[in-house]
Motif scaffolding. Structure first.
Motif, PDB file in Angstrom:
ATOM      1  N   ASP A 137       0.857  -1.180   0.000  1.00 47.86           N
ATOM      2  CA  ASP A 137       0.000   0.000   0.000  1.00 47.86           C
ATOM      3  C   ASP A 137       0.898   1.235   0.000  1.00 47.86           C
ATOM      4  OD1 ASP A 137      -2.489   1.264   0.077  1.00 47.86           O
ATOM      5  OD2 ASP A 137      -2.460   1.444   2.268  1.00 47.86           O
ATOM      6  N   ARG A 141       1.281   5.090   1.087  1.00 48.96           N
ATOM      7  CA  ARG A 141       0.778   6.254   1.817  1.00 48.96           C
ATOM      8  C   ARG A 141       1.941   6.911   2.564  1.00 48.96           C
ATOM      9  NH1 ARG A 141      -1.005   1.662   4.683  1.00 48.96           N
ATOM     10  NH2 ARG A 141      -0.213   1.730   6.821  1.00 48.96           N
ATOM     11  N   ASP A 142       1.800   8.183   2.878  1.00 52.78           N
ATOM     12  CA  ASP A 142       2.843   8.952   3.576  1.00 52.78           C
ATOM     13  C   ASP A 142       4.206   8.830   2.886  1.00 52.78           C
ATOM     14  OD1 ASP A 142       0.850   9.377   5.459  1.00 52.78           O
ATOM     15  OD2 ASP A 142       1.523   7.726   6.750  1.00 52.78           O
TER      16      ASP A 142
END
Lengths: 351, 204
Positions: free
Chosen positions: A165, A167-168
Motif C-alpha cells: 500500500d 501512503r505517507d
C-alpha cells in the motif's frame, strides 16, 4: 533455436522430502542469471520489465514454466500446514481484485492454450487448464470465489506476491502470499514500511540503497512495470525456506560435501517485479524463484566461471547474511574446474 | 538528508521524551520507573492538571516502587489505577481508549514491553499516531516472538534466550514488529542442535 516454455510438459516433481525437482536443459538456459559481471555488491539494479527475448524467463510478463503445476501443489501443502503464510489487512481487498485481474489477463493473453478469461460486465469466466480449474464469478463479489481474490489467484501463480500500500510517501507490506521465501516472515513483517521490513539487511542501508530503491518504486506507473534480480543459495530445491520452518530445514545447511555439492546445492534466483495496480494504486511485488543446481550452472561455461568468481569475492557479511558459510568453500572448489581464468563476456546471458 | 545511524534498529520505533500538550483529556500509562516520569512532569504542571487525566500504573516490583506509588496518589488524579502486570492493565487501558473523546493525548513511559503493548492497544482503538507520546525508562528487557511457534516470551534479558512455549533456543534479532509489539526470535542452533551457545545478559 530458442525453446519456448510452452513447448515443455509440466513436470511432476517435489520440493520437499524426496526432492525430485529437476530442470530440463531448456529451462536451465532460460533462467534469469543474476550476475552481469564477475563480482557482486548490492545495487538498485532496477530496469523496465518489458517483453524479452523468446527462450528467456522474460518472454512473458508473468512467466509460467515446466514447474508450474508442482509448485502450486507445494504452495497448497504449505498453506495447509500454516495458513498465516497468506495475509491481507482489511483495507487491501481492492488491491486483491486488482491483482486477480492483472494475473488473469496477463496469463490469458500470453498463454491462451493454458488460460482463458471471458468477461461480460462483472460476470467473469476463468479457465486454468493445467490446474483443471473452471470458475464463474462476479468481479468484486468475494462470495462468488472459494477464497479471497488475492489468495485465490496466487494459489494459481508461481512465486510469492507482496501487495504494498502506498501512503505517507512510503510503501507498506499490507498483504501477501509468501510460501517460497528466502528466510523472511510475512506474519512478522506485515504492516511494516519499506525501511522497517528491510531492517535486518546488512550494508545496504548505509549505502543508501533502500532510499533510492523506494524513490524508484514510488515512481512506477500503471502499464510500466519494473524488475530486478536478487539471489541466494539453498541446499536442496526447497521452495519453503521460511524462518517458520528454519529449525526443520536448517540442519540441511551442513549436509553439503564435495561429493554431493553439484546436485544438492542450488543458486536460488529471485526475479522481482513491480506493478502499479489501477484501482487501489497499490504496488504488486511478485518474487519468482528459479533454482539452478551447481551442475545446471556447469552446462553454461560462462555462468559456472562467473558463479565461481562471485563466491570467491563476496564480502563476508553478505555471505553470512545469505547463510552461505557452511558450504561456500566447497562450492568454490567444485566450480574452480570450470574457471579458465580468462575474462568473461559482458552481461548475464550465455555466450 | 540524515544518514541512518549504524546502531539504530530501523524497524524499531524511536522513543522520545514526554511533553504534555493542550488536550481535552490526558491518559498516562507507565510501569515501574516510568512512574517517575509522571512525577517529574507534575512538578511543572498546574495543580488541577490531573483532574482531567487518567493514570494507569503497572507495579511489577512492589518493594522498590512504594515512593512512586505514594507520589502518584498525592497527585489528586480521580482515575488512578495501579495494577500488578502489563497484561492485567490492558483490559482497563482498552476500555479507557475505546471511550476516549476526540482530542485526548496518551503518554507512555516505561519498559519497551509496556510501550509496545500499550501502543498496539492504542492503534487497535484507532488512536492517531500524533496523539501518542512515548518515553523509554527502566528495563531494556525485550518482548520476543518466536518465529517458529509464534508464542511471545516476556522480559527477555539474554542473548540467546529460551522460547517459553516451544523451548527452542532463540537468537533475538534486531528486528521489531509494531503489530506484535515484539522482537523476532529465530532458532540459533538449528544447523546443529548439539551446539548450545552460552547465554549472555545483554538486555537487562
Amino acid at each position: 533455436m530458442a525453446t519456448s516454455a510452452k513447448d515443455l510438459p509440466f513436470r511432476e516433481e517435489t520440493f520437499r522430502d524426496d526432492f525430485t525437482f529437476k530442470n530440463s536443459p531448456e529451462t536451465v538456459l532460460r533462467a534469469p542469471f543474476p550476475f552481469d559481471k564477475d563480482s557482486y555488491m548490492y545495487a538498485v539494479n532496477m530496469e523496465l520489465h518489458r517483453d524479452g527475448r523468446p527462450g528467456t524467463a522474460y518472454e512473458a510478463p508473468i512467466d509460467v514454466d515446466e514447474h508450474y503445476v508442482s509448485e502450486m501443489k507445494d504452495r497448497a501443502l504449505v498453506l495447509d500446514e500454516d495458513p498465516l503464510r497468506y495475509q491481507s489487512l482489511p483495507h487491501m481487498t481492492l488491491a486483491g481484485w486488482d491483482t486477480l485481474e492483472l494475473l488473469m489477463t496477463c496469463k490469458a493473453e500470453t498463454y491462451p492454450e493454458w488460460f482463458s478469461l471471458t468477461r461480460d460486465g462483472d460476470n467473469w469466466h476463468w479457465v486454468n487448464r493445467p490446474m483443471g480449474i473452471d470458475q464463474h464469478f462476479v468481479f468484486g463479489d468475494e462470495s462468488t470465489l472459494p477464497y479471497a481474490p488475492l489468495e485465490y489467484i496466487t494459489r494459481q501463480a508461481q512465486g510469492d506476491f507482496c501487495v504494498l500500500d502506498e501512503r505517507d510517501g512510503n510503501l507498506w507490506m499490507d498483504a501477501g502470499m509468501v510460501t517460497t521465501q528466502a528466510d523472511w516472515s510475512l506474519d512478522f513483517d506485515i504492516g511494516m514500511n519499506f525501511f522497517e521490513w528491510h531492517a535486518p539487511v546488512p550494508l545496504a542501508h548505509e549505502k543508501g540503497i533502500f532510499k533510492r530503491a523506494l524513490k524508484y518504486l514510488l515512481s512506477i506507473q500503471q502499464g510500466n512495470p519494473a524488475r530486478r534480480l536478487n539471489w541466494t543459495m539453498t541446499v536442496n530445491p526447497r521452495l519453503d525456506t521460511s524462518p517458520e520452518n528454519y529449525h526443520i530445514w536448517g540442519p540441511e545447511n551442513t549436509h553439503i560435501t564435495p561429493e554431493n555439492v553439484a546436485d544438492k546445492l542450488f543458486l536460488r534466483i529471485e526475479l522481482q517485479s513491480f506493478w502499479r495496480l489501477p484501482r487501489s494504486n497499490a504496488l504488486l511485488f511478485p518474487i519468482r524463484c528459479y533454482f539452478l543446481s551447481m551442475r545446471d550452472l556447469s552446462t553454461v561455461p560462462k555462468w559456472a566461471t562467473r558463479m565461481h568468481r562471485v563466491l570467491q569475492t563476496l564480502p563476508p557479511e553478505i555471505a553470512s547474511y545469505k547463510g552461505l558459510d557452511n558450504y561456500r568453500e566447497i562450492a568454490i572448489n567444485w566450480l574452480s574446474q570450470f574457471d579458465d581464468g580468462k575474462p568473461t563476456s559482458e552481461g548475464p546471458h550465455p555466450d | 538528508m540524515s544518514q541512518p545511524d549504524d546502531s539504530a534498529i530501523l524497524s524499531r520505533p524511536r522513543y522520545g521524551t514526554l511533553s504534555p500538550v493542550e488536550a481535552n483529556f490526558h491518559v498516562f500509562v507507565a510501569d515501574d520507573s516510568g512512574g517517575e516520569t509522571i512525577l517529574s512532569l507534575a512538578q511543572s504542571l498546574p495543580d488541577d492538571f490531573f483532574n482531567n487525566a487518567e493514570i494507569i500504573y503497572v507495579n511489577t516490583d512492589s518493594e522498590n516502587n512504594q515512593s512512586v506509588i505514594d507520589g502518584l496518589e498525592a497527585l489528586g488524579c480521580p482515575r488512578l489505577y495501579i495494577g500488578p502486570s502489563i497484561a492485567a492493565a490492558l483490559p482497563r487501558l482498552r476500555t479507557s481508549l475505546d471511550r476516549m473523546r476526540m482530542g485526548t493525548q496518551v503518554y507512555l513511559s516505561g519498559s519497551e514491553s509496556l510501550l509496545g503493548m500499550a501502543t498496539m492497544t492504542a492503534m487497535e482503538a484507532g488512536l492517531d499516531h500524533q496523539a501518542l507520546q512515548t518515553e523509554h525508562r527502566g528495563s531494556l528487557a525485550r518482548r520476543v516472538q518466536c518465529v517458529h511457534c509464534k508464542g511471545i516470551t516476556e522480559n527477555v534479558t539474554t542473548q540467546p534466550a529460551d522460547c517459553d512455549h516451544c523451548g527452542l533456543l532463540l537468537f533475538v534479532r534486531d528486528h521489531y514488529s509494531r503489530r506484535a509489539a515484539a522482537f523476532q526470535g529465530v532458532n540459533i542452533n538449528a544447523e546443529d542442535p548439539s551446539d548450545v551457545p552460552a547465554k549472555e545478559e545483554i538486555y537487562s
